[in-house]
Write a protein that holds these residues in place. Structure first.
Motif, PDB file in Angstrom:
ATOM      1  N   PHE A  96       0.840  -1.192   0.000  1.00 44.00           N
ATOM      2  CA  PHE A  96       0.000   0.000   0.000  1.00 44.00           C
ATOM      3  C   PHE A  96       0.880   1.247   0.000  1.00 44.00           C
ATOM      4  N   THR A  97       0.474   2.223  -0.794  1.00 45.94           N
ATOM      5  CA  THR A  97       1.228   3.463  -0.934  1.00 45.94           C
ATOM      6  C   THR A  97       0.805   4.463   0.131  1.00 45.94           C
ATOM      7  N   ALA A  98       1.781   5.080   0.781  1.00 45.50           N
ATOM      8  CA  ALA A  98       1.483   6.087   1.803  1.00 45.50           C
ATOM      9  C   ALA A  98       0.784   7.286   1.165  1.00 45.50           C
ATOM     10  N   PRO A  99      -0.219   7.856   1.820  1.00 46.47           N
ATOM     11  CA  PRO A  99      -0.922   9.022   1.271  1.00 46.47           C
ATOM     12  C   PRO A  99       0.005  10.231   1.123  1.00 46.47           C
ATOM     13  N   ALA A 100      -0.306  11.055   0.150  1.00 47.91           N
ATOM     14  CA  ALA A 100       0.455  12.298  -0.023  1.00 47.91           C
ATOM     15  C   ALA A 100       0.076  13.322   1.038  1.00 47.91           C
ATOM     16  N   GLU A 101      -1.157  13.216   1.555  1.00 46.09           N
ATOM     17  CA  GLU A 101      -1.610  14.167   2.565  1.00 46.09           C
ATOM     18  C   GLU A 101      -0.926  13.876   3.901  1.00 46.09           C
ATOM     19  N   PRO A 102      -0.443  14.909   4.586  1.00 45.83           N
ATOM     20  CA  PRO A 102       0.220  14.682   5.871  1.00 45.83           C
ATOM     21  C   PRO A 102      -0.766  14.419   6.990  1.00 45.83           C
ATOM     22  N   VAL A 103      -0.285  13.778   8.037  1.00 41.14           N
ATOM     23  CA  VAL A 103      -1.006  13.702   9.297  1.00 41.14           C
ATOM     24  C   VAL A 103      -0.603  14.909  10.127  1.00 41.14           C
ATOM     25  N   GLU A 104      -1.564  15.563  10.779  1.00 41.28           N
ATOM     26  CA  GLU A 104      -1.257  16.774  11.551  1.00 41.28           C
ATOM     27  C   GLU A 104      -1.339  16.501  13.047  1.00 41.28           C
ATOM     28  N   LEU A 105      -0.333  17.002  13.759  1.00 41.77           N
ATOM     29  CA  LEU A 105      -0.300  16.964  15.215  1.00 41.77           C
ATOM     30  C   LEU A 105      -0.129  18.401  15.687  1.00 41.77           C
ATOM     31  N   ASP A 106      -1.092  18.888  16.465  1.00 43.03           N
ATOM     32  CA  ASP A 106      -1.065  20.285  16.901  1.00 43.03           C
ATOM     33  C   ASP A 106      -0.818  20.369  18.402  1.00 43.03           C
ATOM     34  N   GLN A 107      -0.234  21.484  18.815  1.00 53.73           N
ATOM     35  CA  GLN A 107      -0.080  21.819  20.220  1.00 53.73           C
ATOM     36  C   GLN A 107      -0.988  23.006  20.487  1.00 53.73           C
ATOM     37  N   GLU A 108      -2.115  22.708  21.112  1.00 48.43           N
ATOM     38  CA  GLU A 108      -3.165  23.699  21.293  1.00 48.43           C
ATOM     39  C   GLU A 108      -3.639  23.679  22.741  1.00 48.43           C
TER      40      GLU A 108
END
Length: 244
Positions: A96-108
């Motif tokens: 399976f190919t990794a998505p081009a869209e990033p995963v986001e991790l926020d500090q909020e």
């Protein structure tokens, strides 16, 4: 009459998009379930609410509501939040190919959001700091490369990738010791995190026999066997044992 050549081209394009060895959504099923704690809230591990009083810039962002995931882990009905669920075995040699869209991790609000998340090996992780204060992002994997990067208030995003698959590991902030999140890295897209009621869904799963792993940072993990058929939904409910 169906134009075979046009249909073949379309299917070929989709196969390139989803990656070699993957299966088109029309040929798949899904896995759903609910993860609960044996004994419900009464058996839940003691988890204190986050106390930000000593750090004014953090406390000021939570004047009306206390921050933290600790007080919201087990629902009144016994569902466990922030459980990571994924296919452990059964995919064989499928790639399976990794998505081009990033995963986001926020500090909020001096809290990592989301608290638990999955991504694919090679996929981009985009780490943000929307807070008006300094944080640092300290990832503690065992198979991938550890990193520890400061991030100024409302600073530019940090981009990272993980080359190897790995079960969930801690990402923390050394500036604010209560801040923590858990990241799982997989070689396929068939993973999910439970919601506030303990429910999860994994979509577009190829038909087959699978072992599902169910992981939480506090409670012992569990594995469940499921059979996925085209167009059907397989159930993978699980009850985790209280912390001893």
């Amino acid at each position: 009459m169906l134009n075979y050549r046009r249909t073949s081209v379309a299917v070929g394009a989709l196969a390139m998009l989803f990656g070699a060895g993957s299966v088109l959504a029309a040929d798949t099923g899904s896995i759903t379930g609910k993860v609960t704690l044996k004994g419900g809230q009464a058996a839940a591990a003691e988890r204190k609410a986050i106390d930000m009083a000593a750090v004014k810039e953090c406390a000021d962002m939570h004047k009306e509501k206390k921050a933290g995931y600790e007080t919201e882990v087990v629902s009144k009905e016994g569902g466990i939040r922030y459980v990571m669920v994924w296919i452990k075995d059964g995919l064989g040699e499928k790639k399976f190919t990794a998505p081009a869209e990033p995963v986001e991790l926020d500090q909020e609000g001096c809290v990592y959001k989301p608290h638990a998340f999955g991504m694919m090996a090679g996929q981009k992780l985009l780490i943000k700091n929307t807070d008006p204060t300094l944080h640092n992002v300290h990832a503690l994997p065992k198979k991938n490369e550890e990193f520890n990067n400061p991030q100024p208030a409302k600073g530019a995003p940090i981009e990272k990738t993980f080359a190897r698959t790995e079960e969930p590991f801690l990402v923390k902030c050394d500036v604010h010791p209560w801040m923590g999140a858990y990241c799982g890295v997989f070689d396929h897209p068939f993973f999910a995190v439970t919601d506030k009621d303990g429910n999860f869904t994994i979509k577009d799963v190829p038909p087959g026999e699978y072992t599902i792993k169910i992981w939480h940072e506090v409670y012992p993990p569990k594995e469940v066997k499921v059979s996925v058929k085209t167009g059907d939904t397989a159930k993978a409910d699980a009850e985790l044992e209280p912390k001893k």
